[in-house]
Design a protein around this motif. Structure first.
Motif, short mmCIF file in Angstrom:
data_model
loop_
_atom_site.label_atom_id
_atom_site.label_comp_id
_atom_site.label_asym_id
_atom_site.label_seq_id
_atom_site.Cartn_x
_atom_site.Cartn_y
_atom_site.Cartn_z
N LEU A 177 0.84 -1.19 0.00
CA LEU A 177 0.00 0.00 0.00
C LEU A 177 0.88 1.24 0.00
O LEU A 177 1.89 1.30 0.71
CB LEU A 177 -0.90 0.04 1.24
N ALA A 178 0.49 2.24 -0.78
CA ALA A 178 1.15 3.54 -0.75
C ALA A 178 0.53 4.38 0.37
O ALA A 178 -0.55 4.06 0.88
CB ALA A 178 1.00 4.25 -2.09
N HIS A 179 1.20 5.46 0.76
CA HIS A 179 0.69 6.32 1.82
C HIS A 179 -0.33 7.33 1.30
O HIS A 179 -1.32 7.62 1.96
CB HIS A 179 1.84 7.08 2.50
N ASN A 180 -0.05 7.89 0.15
CA ASN A 180 -1.00 8.81 -0.51
C ASN A 180 -1.47 9.94 0.37
O ASN A 180 -2.66 10.16 0.57
CB ASN A 180 -2.21 8.03 -1.05
N THR A 181 -0.53 10.67 0.91
CA THR A 181 -0.88 11.85 1.69
C THR A 181 -1.49 12.91 0.78
O THR A 181 -1.11 13.02 -0.38
CB THR A 181 0.35 12.43 2.38
N MET A 182 -2.42 13.68 1.32
CA MET A 182 -3.06 14.70 0.50
C MET A 182 -2.04 15.73 0.00
O MET A 182 -2.06 16.13 -1.17
CB MET A 182 -4.16 15.41 1.29
N GLU A 183 -1.15 16.15 0.90
CA GLU A 183 -0.11 17.09 0.50
C GLU A 183 1.07 16.31 -0.05
O GLU A 183 1.64 15.47 0.64
CB GLU A 183 0.34 17.91 1.71
N PRO A 184 1.47 16.57 -1.30
CA PRO A 184 2.63 15.86 -1.86
C PRO A 184 3.90 16.15 -1.06
O PRO A 184 3.99 17.14 -0.34
CB PRO A 184 2.74 16.42 -3.29
N MET A 185 4.90 15.28 -1.22
CA MET A 185 6.19 15.52 -0.57
C MET A 185 6.77 16.83 -1.07
O MET A 185 6.80 17.10 -2.28
CB MET A 185 7.18 14.39 -0.87
N ASN A 186 7.23 17.65 -0.14
CA ASN A 186 7.87 18.91 -0.51
C ASN A 186 8.74 19.38 0.63
O ASN A 186 8.50 19.03 1.79
CB ASN A 186 6.80 19.97 -0.83
N PHE A 187 9.76 20.16 0.32
CA PHE A 187 10.59 20.75 1.36
C PHE A 187 11.44 21.88 0.77
O PHE A 187 11.83 21.84 -0.40
CB PHE A 187 11.52 19.72 2.00
N PHE A 188 11.68 22.87 1.63
CA PHE A 188 12.55 24.00 1.27
C PHE A 188 13.91 23.78 1.91
O PHE A 188 14.02 23.37 3.07
CB PHE A 188 11.95 25.31 1.77
N ALA A 189 14.95 24.07 1.14
CA ALA A 189 16.32 23.97 1.66
C ALA A 189 17.15 25.13 1.14
O ALA A 189 17.04 25.51 -0.03
CB ALA A 189 16.95 22.64 1.27
N ASN A 190 17.98 25.66 2.01
CA ASN A 190 18.93 26.70 1.62
C ASN A 190 20.26 26.38 2.30
O ASN A 190 20.44 26.61 3.50
CB ASN A 190 18.44 28.08 2.04
N VAL A 191 21.15 25.81 1.53
CA VAL A 191 22.45 25.39 2.05
C VAL A 191 23.49 26.43 1.66
O VAL A 191 23.71 26.70 0.48
CB VAL A 191 22.85 24.00 1.50
N THR A 192 24.10 27.05 2.65
CA THR A 192 25.14 28.05 2.43
C THR A 192 26.40 27.60 3.17
O THR A 192 26.37 26.66 3.97
CB THR A 192 24.69 29.43 2.95
N PRO A 193 27.53 28.29 2.95
CA PRO A 193 28.75 27.90 3.66
C PRO A 193 28.65 28.02 5.17
O PRO A 193 29.37 27.33 5.90
CB PRO A 193 29.80 28.89 3.11
N SER A 194 27.72 28.84 5.67
CA SER A 194 27.65 29.06 7.11
C SER A 194 26.47 28.37 7.79
O SER A 194 26.48 28.18 9.01
CB SER A 194 27.56 30.56 7.41
N LYS A 195 25.43 27.99 7.01
CA LYS A 195 24.25 27.40 7.65
C LYS A 195 23.45 26.56 6.65
O LYS A 195 23.62 26.68 5.43
CB LYS A 195 23.36 28.50 8.22
N ILE A 196 22.58 25.75 7.22
CA ILE A 196 21.66 24.93 6.43
C ILE A 196 20.26 25.21 6.95
O ILE A 196 19.93 24.85 8.08
CB ILE A 196 21.98 23.43 6.56
N GLU A 197 19.44 25.86 6.14
CA GLU A 197 18.07 26.19 6.53
C GLU A 197 17.11 25.21 5.87
O GLU A 197 17.14 25.04 4.65
CB GLU A 197 17.71 27.61 6.09
N LEU A 198 16.27 24.60 6.68
CA LEU A 198 15.28 23.64 6.18
C LEU A 198 13.91 24.04 6.70
O LEU A 198 13.76 24.43 7.85
CB LEU A 198 15.61 22.23 6.66
#
Length: 712
Positions: A338-359
């Motif tokens: 069985l698949a999970h089939n969440t209403m909201e599709p998989m998504n994520f924001f990422a901002n990787v810089t030399p000093s930090k990783i924002e998720l």
């Protein structure tokens, strides 16, 4: 920033800090610390209000903000967890605002949404957070009035003295901040609860209906780009090369990159990314033709024939019980991927810089995911910040942070902030599935009694979990053997709502219905008798409570008038313990247009103290509908490594008009809360199958019912 230290028997401390001169933050942490100073520094603005387990902001007008630490995936913890704090703080719930906390491993413990454990795990921590803050406010008022703190009480955000003096929390927070942290606080007795046990609307209801930015799909940041992912078409395939020439011609597509064994299309918006993705040509190595549902079926049958199983639990002498039996009853039950089939599709924001990783985005396991990202990028986890969004469905899928890691890898490679968004097909064809499984169950009957029980599980990539072996009927049957056989596969499987129990309960509870017929007894009486036997055994490994299980059975039988004649109505019974809660259900089926239709489900639940009855009822109803819907209609088929069901036109889910009426009763209890997000799902398919048998004489042993015997 300085850390408050103070010796305490409970190793608990509070830290207090001014927020922009308008209020105080109270937080609680339960540490293994000792040898700590007893006073808050005078310079409050220099304090750091970290190391909280739960924390409270009180403004100078008495308004309270409570931060909800755990991910909210629709299970209601963003409402119920602050309710617990507010109860012990003794404030008016209508004067409380709730905010989602970010990942903070120093100050929160188990910021996880999984296993229906959020409330159970944090119950005492949250209560002590509110009670300790309340005591500090009382102490501040006592000093202000020059009276004994023990004479003071609180009520709805005020400290009150018998002499008639009364002062609001907002007028006390600054003074309270300078006091010693109490080493012992008194928690309310349940009979005095004013918030816990009362219905409370979801704190995000208004924002959801207004379309406010709560979900990861809503998140936007200036300068970010969008990414779409291309996974190999078959499980286990390796990417060889990429031709992106046509994709780069699509307006809005910026570049196409390789990320490990996957491909990412970077664009100015999601539509361009999705269009560009369709224009990428990629070549892969040969498919492993054994990654196939039919092959897995044959392998599971082979395991049953060979008897090559790993022993999980054994009680008594099973071989002897079966050799001396008057009758042996044997059945096989099975269920697909069985698949999970969440209403909201998989998504994520990422901002990787030399000093930090924002998720930022929807994730059930923020701490574990942040650690994974740091490890894969070879960075310190202290460089990672992760903000949690409200989650549009998880069901176990978002326990796995694979899509977060992909977003971080993409950002790291393109040196830009990026938002990764899956299509429905991405997650359904390369996602994480509930394992495909078969159960063979045998019972030995001697002199009209069940004397032996033998359960064998054959599965594809299921996780062995011994705790399930300590669930009913373990401890209730003298001679019992539980075994498992795991078939390894490249098909990715993972936790799916109520892991293992979601299908094991169907198998066992269907089997007990069949066993009751063989014994010429009521299915209810059979369970009650076995539970009575469990009480006599007093098995120390037994996870469930026979008394609590008997109570929910008797309650649902009374609610549904089980066994009494209802014209045209056929009933099916089921009872199961999982996620620390006891649930019994009775499904009612009627024949409409020559087909059995589930019209009503009665459900009785013992989950200890019910924090928010409105939310608990919603969880109970959702679990039942989820269990019935997937048992009836849902299936993911894999052929030669390729998932065949790519979207909802092929993957059937229950529809609104097919959902039954549901009646839920909660057993009144003063026991600490247990799980609520998952426990009502496991017993539902068996209750339905048993009701269909009562209506038609057709015994359903394989999911989904609509393609495996329902119409025969």
């Amino acid at each position: 920033m300085k850390t408050l230290k103070n010796k305490m028997d409970r190793k608990t401390f509070i830290k207090v800090s001014l927020l922009s001169g308008t209020g105080i933050i109270f937080g609680v942490n339960y540490l293994q610390a000792s040898d700590i100073s007893s006073k808050m520094p005078n310079d409050l603005e220099s304090l750091n209000y970290n190391n909280f387990n739960a924390y409270i902001q009180i403004a100078n007008n008495g308004m309270v903000t409570i931060y909800a630490p755990n991910p909210e995936i629709g299970q209601g913890v963003k409402t119920s967890m602050p309710m617990i704090v507010a109860e012990e703080l003794d404030v008016v719930w209508e004067n409380v605002s709730v905010k989602q906390a970010n990942l903070d491993t120093a100050n929160f413990k188990r910021q996880v949404a999984g296993g229906s454990q959020s409330i159970r795990y944090s119950w005492m921590h949250l209560r002590e957070a509110g009670a300790t803050a309340r005591q500090m406010l009382i102490n501040a008022a006592a000093i202000e009035w020059n009276v004994n703190a023990s004479d003071c009480k609180t009520n709805s955000g005020f400290v009150i003295h018998p002499n008639g003096k009364k002062i609001g929390y907002g007028d006390l927070v600054v003074k309270a901040a300078k006091l010693e942290v109490p080493t012992k606080v008194t928690l309310k007795e349940p009979k005095y609860f004013k918030i816990i046990g009362k219905q409370a609307r979801n704190v995000d209801n208004f924002k959801i209906t207004q379309g406010d930015s709560l979900y990861g799909m809503d998140y936007f940041e200036e300068g970010m780009v969008y990414a779409s992912i291309i996974h190999p078409p078959a499980f286990g395939q390796k990417l060889i090369n990429i031709d992106d020439s046509e994709a780069l011609k699509v307006k809005g597509v910026l570049e196409v990159i390789r990320i490990g064994n996957n491909i990412a299309v970077i664009a100015t918006d999601t539509w361009a990314a999705f269009k560009g993705k369709k224009q990428v040509t990629a070549t892969y190595d040969e498919v492993n033709k054994k990654e196939d549902s039919n092959y897995f079926d044959a392998q599971m049958d082979k395991a049953f024939e060979s008897g090559e199983f790993k022993k999980i639990r054994e009680d008594g002498n099973v071989l002897e019980a079966f050799s001396k039996a008057d009758k042996v009853v044997e059945r096989v039950y099975e269920a697909p991927f069985l698949a999970h089939n969440t209403m909201e599709p998989m998504n994520f924001f990422a901002n990787v810089t030399p000093s930090k990783i924002e998720l930022k985005g929807p994730i059930q396991t923020p701490e574990g995911t942040a650690n994974q990202v740091a490890r894969i990028l070879k960075r310190e986890v202290s460089e990672v910040t992760l903000e949690m969004c409200r989650i549009g469905g998880g069901f176990g899928r978002r326990l796995k942070g694979d899509y977060v890691i992909e977003a971080a890898l993409i950002s790291d490679k393109i040196k830009k902030p990026v938002k990764l968004v899956y299509t429905r097909e991405d997650d359904m064809t390369a996602g994480l599935y509930r394992p495909k499984v078969k159960y063979k169950i045998k019972a030995a009957i001697k002199n009209g009694k069940v004397t032996g029980y033998h359960l064998q599980e054959a599965s594809v990539n299921a996780t062995v979990n011994k705790m399930r072996a300590d669930f009913f009927p373990s401890g209730a049957v003298d001679n019992l053997l539980i075994e498992t056989h795991r078939i390894k596969s490249k098909v990715t499987c993972f936790a799916w709502r109520a892991p293992i129990c979601n299908i094991l309960a169907f198998a066992e509870q269907s089997f007990f219905d069949e066993l009751a017929i063989e014994l010429n007894t009521s299915p209810v009486q059979l369970r009650l008798d076995l539970l009575e036997n469990a009480k006599n055994h007093k098995d120390k490994n037994m996870q469930y409570s026979p008394d609590r299980m008997q109570a929910v059975i008797k309650k649902v039988v009374a609610d549904a008038n089980f066994g009494t004649s209802k014209k045209g109505v056929y009933q099916g019974f089921s009872a199961y313990y999982s996620h620390n809660s006891h649930v019994a259900q009775i499904a009612e089926v009627e024949i409409k247009d020559h087909q059995p239709v589930v019209t009503k489900v009665y459900c009785a639940v013992d989950c200890g103290i019910v924090v928010n009855p409105l939310g608990a009822q919603a969880q109970a109803e959702g679990g039942i509908i989820d269990g019935i819907g997937h048992a009836m209609y849902s299936e993911q088929i894999v052929e030669k490594g390729v998932a065949q069901n790519t979207n909802f036109h092929q993957y059937r889910l229950i529809r609104l008009k097919e959902a039954p009426e549901i009646h839920v009763s909660f057993i009144k209890s003063d026991e600490a809360p247990t799980g609520m997000g998952e426990p009502t799902l496991p017993p539902a398919p068996a209750a339905l199958a048993n009701a269909i048998y009562a209506a038609t004489g057709n015994r359903l042993r394989k999911h989904p019912f609509v393609t495996n015997g329902l119409n025969s």
